[in-house]
Scaffold this motif. Structure first.
Motif, PDB file in Angstrom:
ATOM      1  N   ALA A  70     -87.876 -49.682 -30.184  1.00  8.57           N
ATOM      2  CA  ALA A  70     -88.012 -51.127 -29.988  1.00  8.57           C
ATOM      3  C   ALA A  70     -88.623 -51.799 -31.215  1.00  8.57           C
ATOM      4  O   ALA A  70     -88.210 -52.904 -31.607  1.00  8.57           O
ATOM      5  N   LEU A  71     -89.588 -51.140 -31.826  1.00  8.95           N
ATOM      6  CA  LEU A  71     -90.251 -51.711 -32.997  1.00  8.95           C
ATOM      7  C   LEU A  71     -89.307 -51.760 -34.197  1.00  8.95           C
ATOM      8  O   LEU A  71     -89.375 -52.692 -35.012  1.00  8.95           O
ATOM      9  N   THR A  72     -88.430 -50.781 -34.294  1.00 11.14           N
ATOM     10  CA  THR A  72     -87.425 -50.795 -35.357  1.00 11.14           C
ATOM     11  C   THR A  72     -86.564 -52.053 -35.268  1.00 11.14           C
ATOM     12  O   THR A  72     -86.314 -52.731 -36.269  1.00 11.14           O
ATOM     13  N   LYS A  73     -86.140 -52.368 -34.047  1.00 14.47           N
ATOM     14  CA  LYS A  73     -85.320 -53.565 -33.829  1.00 14.47           C
ATOM     15  C   LYS A  73     -86.125 -54.834 -34.083  1.00 14.47           C
ATOM     16  O   LYS A  73     -85.617 -55.800 -34.674  1.00 14.47           O
ATOM     17  N   ARG A  74     -87.383 -54.833 -33.640  1.00  9.63           N
ATOM     18  CA  ARG A  74     -88.222 -56.003 -33.833  1.00  9.63           C
ATOM     19  C   ARG A  74     -88.422 -56.309 -35.317  1.00  9.63           C
ATOM     20  O   ARG A  74     -88.286 -57.460 -35.766  1.00  9.63           O
ATOM     21  N   LEU A  75     -88.721 -55.297 -36.096  1.00 11.29           N
ATOM     22  CA  LEU A  75     -88.952 -55.516 -37.520  1.00 11.29           C
ATOM     23  C   LEU A  75     -87.671 -55.926 -38.238  1.00 11.29           C
ATOM     24  O   LEU A  75     -87.708 -56.695 -39.204  1.00 11.29           O
ATOM     25  N   GLU A  76     -86.538 -55.422 -37.775  1.00  9.89           N
ATOM     26  CA  GLU A  76     -85.257 -55.859 -38.350  1.00  9.89           C
ATOM     27  C   GLU A  76     -85.055 -57.353 -38.140  1.00  9.89           C
ATOM     28  O   GLU A  76     -84.536 -58.050 -39.014  1.00  9.89           O
ATOM     29  N   GLU A  77     -85.471 -57.856 -36.976  1.00 12.79           N
ATOM     30  CA  GLU A  77     -85.385 -59.292 -36.708  1.00 12.79           C
ATOM     31  C   GLU A  77     -86.261 -60.085 -37.684  1.00 12.79           C
ATOM     32  O   GLU A  77     -85.962 -61.239 -38.005  1.00 12.79           O
ATOM     33  N   CYS A  78     -87.336 -59.446 -38.148  1.00 13.24           N
ATOM     34  CA  CYS A  78     -88.265 -60.107 -39.069  1.00 13.24           C
ATOM     35  C   CYS A  78     -87.975 -59.734 -40.522  1.00 13.24           C
ATOM     36  O   CYS A  78     -88.819 -59.928 -41.402  1.00 13.24           O
ATOM     37  N   LYS A  79     -86.783 -59.182 -40.776  1.00 10.34           N
ATOM     38  CA  LYS A  79     -86.311 -58.823 -42.116  1.00 10.34           C
ATOM     39  C   LYS A  79     -87.164 -57.713 -42.747  1.00 10.34           C
ATOM     40  O   LYS A  79     -87.333 -57.652 -43.973  1.00 10.34           O
ATOM     41  N   LEU A  80     -87.704 -56.838 -41.908  1.00  8.51           N
ATOM     42  CA  LEU A  80     -88.505 -55.715 -42.379  1.00  8.51           C
ATOM     43  C   LEU A  80     -87.900 -54.406 -41.872  1.00  8.51           C
ATOM     44  O   LEU A  80     -87.057 -54.402 -40.981  1.00  8.51           O
ATOM     45  N   GLU A  81     -88.408 -53.289 -42.420  1.00 10.16           N
ATOM     46  CA  GLU A  81     -87.837 -51.989 -42.062  1.00 10.16           C
ATOM     47  C   GLU A  81     -88.933 -50.934 -41.972  1.00 10.16           C
ATOM     48  O   GLU A  81     -89.814 -50.852 -42.835  1.00 10.16           O
ATOM     49  N   LEU A  82     -88.889 -50.132 -40.897  1.00 14.76           N
ATOM     50  CA  LEU A  82     -89.783 -48.989 -40.806  1.00 14.76           C
ATOM     51  C   LEU A  82     -89.321 -47.921 -41.792  1.00 14.76           C
ATOM     52  O   LEU A  82     -88.125 -47.649 -41.911  1.00 14.76           O
ATOM     53  N   HIS A  83     -90.271 -47.325 -42.502  1.00 19.58           N
ATOM     54  CA  HIS A  83     -89.906 -46.262 -43.433  1.00 19.58           C
ATOM     55  C   HIS A  83     -89.432 -45.049 -42.627  1.00 19.58           C
ATOM     56  O   HIS A  83     -90.183 -44.518 -41.788  1.00 19.58           O
ATOM     57  N   PRO A  84     -88.195 -44.597 -42.832  1.00 23.77           N
ATOM     58  CA  PRO A  84     -87.630 -43.529 -41.997  1.00 23.77           C
ATOM     59  C   PRO A  84     -88.338 -42.183 -42.131  1.00 23.77           C
ATOM     60  O   PRO A  84     -88.347 -41.388 -41.188  1.00 23.77           O
ATOM     61  N   ASP A  85     -88.931 -41.911 -43.283  1.00 24.15           N
ATOM     62  CA  ASP A  85     -89.585 -40.616 -43.500  1.00 24.15           C
ATOM     63  C   ASP A  85     -91.078 -40.642 -43.182  1.00 24.15           C
ATOM     64  O   ASP A  85     -91.642 -39.635 -42.739  1.00 24.15           O
TER      65      ASP A  85
END
Length: 411
Positions: A244-259
């Motif tokens: 859910a947080l991955t999607k939320r940050l995408e809405e805010c033009k941000l990205e969780l670091h995958p590694d």
């Protein structure tokens, strides 16, 4: 242009801002003006700054880009404003911050009055004992990727004067001076600017704090700027939050670091499950299973606790190496104390709060270099490691005030 002059921004505000900027020290920006040069014509420099700020004509100069090597081999880009620009930013920060403090979340700890990293770490430790899983978050290139349009929308909810928004907009798009030339910006805020941490906190207040409090009210968290950990009751809950947080940050033009974003099991004597990740780093400390002693019963047990991280210890050792203490036989022990105690005291104050024995292990590295210094300084200790060790131990117990880590050990 702002129509009023000297009514919205006073000379006193500029002076108070300058005193804070000077206390924080730092080097000059693109104009090459350091504090000594700035103060050689201080009254005139501050007057010109006030005159331009209060009339709406102040235009921020480019921000100097400085690259700092990270312990993992990467590069952190810092933006260094000029001294005058730092004062201007402090004027706006001092005016805006009290309004934002009223709405910020209690578990947001970074760069806030009366909040500290130690408070965040203590709360993290307490909650790791209570909750078995942690979602350790890392936002990829956060400061460089803050969306300006969303940032301005958040600011409009709280700014009530024209000049605040006027100058913040200008700082958001101020160019960056790189080795290759001027770089224009349409997103981000320079990491190193006076007002950048406040803007970052406001952005993440809405992008993260408010969102998680509303949608996942039973999941507590600690956030320090863009570094955050969330406490979950189960692995499934942590996985759902991550998605859910991955999607939320995408809405805010941000990205969780995958590694670097991971789910961690807080393993201890009572939690004996087998999981891939059983440790995480937060604010210079590593949380992991550690042997501890019950202060009441004297029994040993395994608890999930913090201690200085390997990365932080490595950085400190590199600093000690650059000091080349062992080569300074021209200096006395008192001279070495005057030269290095201020930095050591900062390490002591920050890193000795948890697992003090781990910090002492690190500081023994400094003492070994003092022993090498003593062998160069005194003929009676030359090529005699054991005697040098006994000599330093005796000095440390007799004069613990010479170095801050000795005070911690012998007083």
């Amino acid at each position: 242009m702002i129509e009023t002059k000297s009514q919205d921004i006073t000379k006193r505000q500029v002076w108070e801002a300058y005193k804070k900027v000077k206390a924080n020290k730092g080097s000059g920006g693109v104009d090459g003006v350091d504090f000594e040069k700035f103060e050689s014509n201080l009254e005139n420099n501050l007057y010109k700054l006030w005159n331009r700020l209060s009339s709406g004509s102040y235009m921020p100069p480019a921000v100097l880009r400085v690259e700092i090597s990270k312990s993992d081999g990467g590069i952190r880009a810092l933006g260094i404003p000029t001294i005058a620009d730092r004062v201007a930013q402090m004027v706006v920060k001092d005016y805006l911050e009290p309004k934002l403090e009223k709405i910020f979340h209690n578990d947001s700890y970074g760069y806030r009055p009366k909040k500290s990293a130690h408070q965040a770490l203590k709360e993290t430790r307490k909650r790791c004992w209570k909750y078995p899983f942690v979602l350790d978050l890392d936002i990829k290139g956060f400061f460089d990727n803050i969306d300006h349009e969303l940032m301005i929308k958040a600011l409009e909810l709280h700014i009530d004067t024209k000049w605040e928004m006027l100058y913040i907009k200008r700082w958001l798009v101020a160019p960056v001076q790189t080795k290759e030339g001027l770089l224009q910006r349409d997103k981000g805020t320079p990491q190193g600017g006076v007002i950048s941490p406040l803007l970052a906190n406001l952005f993440l207040h809405y992008a993260f704090d408010v969102w998680i409090s509303k949608n996942y009210p039973t999941i507590p968290f600690e956030r320090y700027a863009d570094d955050a950990v969330c406490h979950c009751k189960s692995q499934i809950e942590a996985e759902q939050l991550k998605e859910a947080l991955t999607k939320r940050l995408e809405e805010c033009k941000l990205e969780l670091h995958p590694d670097k974003t991971k789910i961690v099991y807080c393993k201890d004597d009572k939690r004996r499950g087998e999981y891939e990740n059983i440790s995480f780093d937060f604010l210079g400390f590593t949380f992991q299973p550690r042997v501890a002693k019950n202060s009441k019963t004297g029994q040993f047990f395994v608890g999930f606790n913090p201690a200085i991280s390997t990365k932080a210890a490595k950085r400190i050792r590199l600093v000690m190496q650059r000091w080349k203490v062992q080569l300074r036989s021209d200096l006395s022990l008192e001279d070495l104390s005057k030269r290095f105690s201020r930095v050591i005291r900062g390490w002591v104050n920050y890193y000795s709060i948890f697992a003090r024995y781990k910090f002492f292990d690190l500081m023994r590295y400094f003492d070994r270099r003092l022993e090498r210094w003593a062998k160069q300084k005194f003929k009676s200790l030359k090529r005699r490691q054991g005697r040098a060790n006994k000599w330093l131990t005796k000095i440390a117990s007799k004069e613990p005030n010479l170095f801050p880590h000795w005070q911690l050990k012998y007083q």
